[in-house]
Design an enzyme around this catalytic site. Sequence first.
Site, PDB file in Angstrom:
ATOM      1  N   LYS A   1     -14.876  -2.751   2.464  1.00 52.94           N
ATOM      2  CA  LYS A   1     -13.590  -2.870   1.784  1.00 52.94           C
ATOM      3  C   LYS A   1     -12.614  -1.846   2.369  1.00 52.94           C
ATOM      4  O   LYS A   1     -13.015  -0.820   2.910  1.00 52.94           O
ATOM      5  CB  LYS A   1     -13.754  -2.629   0.277  1.00 52.94           C
ATOM      6  CG  LYS A   1     -14.748  -3.566  -0.404  1.00 52.94           C
ATOM      7  CD  LYS A   1     -14.227  -5.000  -0.480  1.00 52.94           C
ATOM      8  CE  LYS A   1     -15.172  -5.910  -1.256  1.00 52.94           C
ATOM      9  NZ  LYS A   1     -16.380  -6.279  -0.504  1.00 52.94           N
ATOM     10  N   ASP A   2     -11.329  -2.142   2.225  1.00 51.51           N
ATOM     11  CA  ASP A   2     -10.285  -1.287   2.786  1.00 51.51           C
ATOM     12  C   ASP A   2     -10.361   0.140   2.242  1.00 51.51           C
ATOM     13  O   ASP A   2     -10.670   0.357   1.078  1.00 51.51           O
ATOM     14  CB  ASP A   2      -8.900  -1.849   2.457  1.00 51.51           C
ATOM     15  CG  ASP A   2      -8.538  -3.044   3.310  1.00 51.51           C
ATOM     16  OD1 ASP A   2      -9.427  -3.860   3.566  1.00 51.51           O
ATOM     17  OD2 ASP A   2      -7.371  -3.156   3.715  1.00 51.51           O
ATOM     18  N   ARG A   3     -10.029   1.095   3.115  1.00 53.52           N
ATOM     19  CA  ARG A   3      -9.894   2.486   2.668  1.00 53.52           C
ATOM     20  C   ARG A   3      -8.622   2.652   1.838  1.00 53.52           C
ATOM     21  O   ARG A   3      -8.645   3.267   0.765  1.00 53.52           O
ATOM     22  CB  ARG A   3      -9.836   3.425   3.884  1.00 53.52           C
ATOM     23  CG  ARG A   3      -9.606   4.890   3.497  1.00 53.52           C
ATOM     24  CD  ARG A   3      -9.170   5.720   4.692  1.00 53.52           C
ATOM     25  NE  ARG A   3     -10.205   5.781   5.702  1.00 53.52           N
ATOM     26  CZ  ARG A   3     -11.193   6.680   5.725  1.00 53.52           C
ATOM     27  NH1 ARG A   3     -11.279   7.583   4.760  1.00 53.52           N
ATOM     28  NH2 ARG A   3     -12.075   6.679   6.694  1.00 53.52           N
ATOM     29  N   GLN A   4      -7.509   2.119   2.332  1.00 50.02           N
ATOM     30  CA  GLN A   4      -6.218   2.305   1.660  1.00 50.02           C
ATOM     31  C   GLN A   4      -6.075   1.288   0.531  1.00 50.02           C
ATOM     32  O   GLN A   4      -5.270   0.362   0.598  1.00 50.02           O
ATOM     33  CB  GLN A   4      -5.080   2.160   2.662  1.00 50.02           C
ATOM     34  CG  GLN A   4      -5.048   3.276   3.697  1.00 50.02           C
ATOM     35  CD  GLN A   4      -3.947   3.032   4.706  1.00 50.02           C
ATOM     36  OE1 GLN A   4      -4.081   2.231   5.616  1.00 50.02           O
ATOM     37  NE2 GLN A   4      -2.834   3.726   4.535  1.00 50.02           N
TER      38      GLN A   4
ATOM     39  N   LYS B   1       0.809  -1.219   0.000  1.00 46.66           N
ATOM     40  CA  LYS B   1       0.000   0.000   0.000  1.00 46.66           C
ATOM     41  C   LYS B   1       0.843   1.271   0.000  1.00 46.66           C
ATOM     42  O   LYS B   1       0.487   2.262   0.643  1.00 46.66           O
ATOM     43  CB  LYS B   1      -0.980   0.025   1.176  1.00 46.66           C
ATOM     44  CG  LYS B   1      -1.936  -1.155   1.236  1.00 46.66           C
ATOM     45  CD  LYS B   1      -2.939  -0.974   2.362  1.00 46.66           C
ATOM     46  CE  LYS B   1      -3.865  -2.169   2.497  1.00 46.66           C
ATOM     47  NZ  LYS B   1      -4.853  -1.996   3.571  1.00 46.66           N
TER      48      LYS B   1
END
EC number: 5.4.99.27
Length: 355
Positions: free
Chosen positions: A83-86, A25
């Site tokens: 779902k993931d932010r990053q 990320k």
Amino acid sequence: MSVLGELDLLGPRAHGAACGEAVLKAVAEDFQVDEVLDIPLSGEGEHLWLWVEKRGLNTEEAARRLGRAAGVQQKNVSYAGLKDRQALTRQWFSLHLPGKADPDLGAAEGADLRILRRTRHSRKLQRGAHAANGFTLRLTGLRAERALLDARLERIAADGVPNYFGLQRFGHGGGNLVDARSCAEQDLLPANRNLRSRFLSAGRSYLFNRLLAERVAEGSWNRAAVGDLLAFTDSRSFFLAGEEECRDARLAALDLHPTGPLWGEGDPPSGAGVLDRELALAGSEPALCRWLAKAGMAHERRILRLPIQGLAWHYPEPDVLQLEFVLPAGCFATVVVREILDLVPTGQTENPCAY
């Protein structure tokens, strides 16, 4: 308040020490998620379904923006999973629009949110309705010997990994679990629905991870024992294992797995020594277990072993490893990476060596 670390919240690795280290990320595109939905959409009905790409934006905020742009209350905006932010993610949302034409949703869109497809359907999107998630991960700043990496990847493709809930479930420094314990000790439930769900999930996930950590430590996480409750990869139903079930060929094929408890009302329906182990776990966290039961959580099961579908990898650059795989809904890509590499924060790698 002490900060809870990875070993506190998850547990030991199953496949040995990490093969090296890398960054995940560094940019949103390094962590891509595509929701897999096995629902044929009819093209007509009072629910507008949206296939949405978002970047650096969490699911709840995306849902709020879509609701505001459509002029509907938040309860009329649905999605299958968080779902993931990053990350760069693509997932479905649905808007309940009885008797209404498709609204102009331009106000919701921007550099961090794009609507890629729109269609109608007769029903709303239910939580947990997606079958799986497809992942494309790009690990940069790689410092590892390629032969070791390849061997480890082949091993986890063949054997799977422990199906821990990832660190994301517990919030920064385990804060969601700390808050869950505080609520449990005070016998309180947050009035806010999102907070309530977050804290209950953190409590259940922690108890599951504790049980799984014990079985990883003793090497039984991927083996069925008499008294285990067994489940297929994509099924929420389970059945009790006797001697014959423990010899089922589908266990070796990674289609059938032992399970652990997602705590709720009543004792777990497992048998023999497995039940004793699970009740001992409950006895070590009595307030948390009572709180989960009182909140009306049903007792459920989760597979202990996570099979990795379609695992493929390559090295687009000497210091970059790209992974592609599919996981069942509710499972964490980061627990797959954890069995391969240690992750280091962006900007803290030295110049990587190319092996």
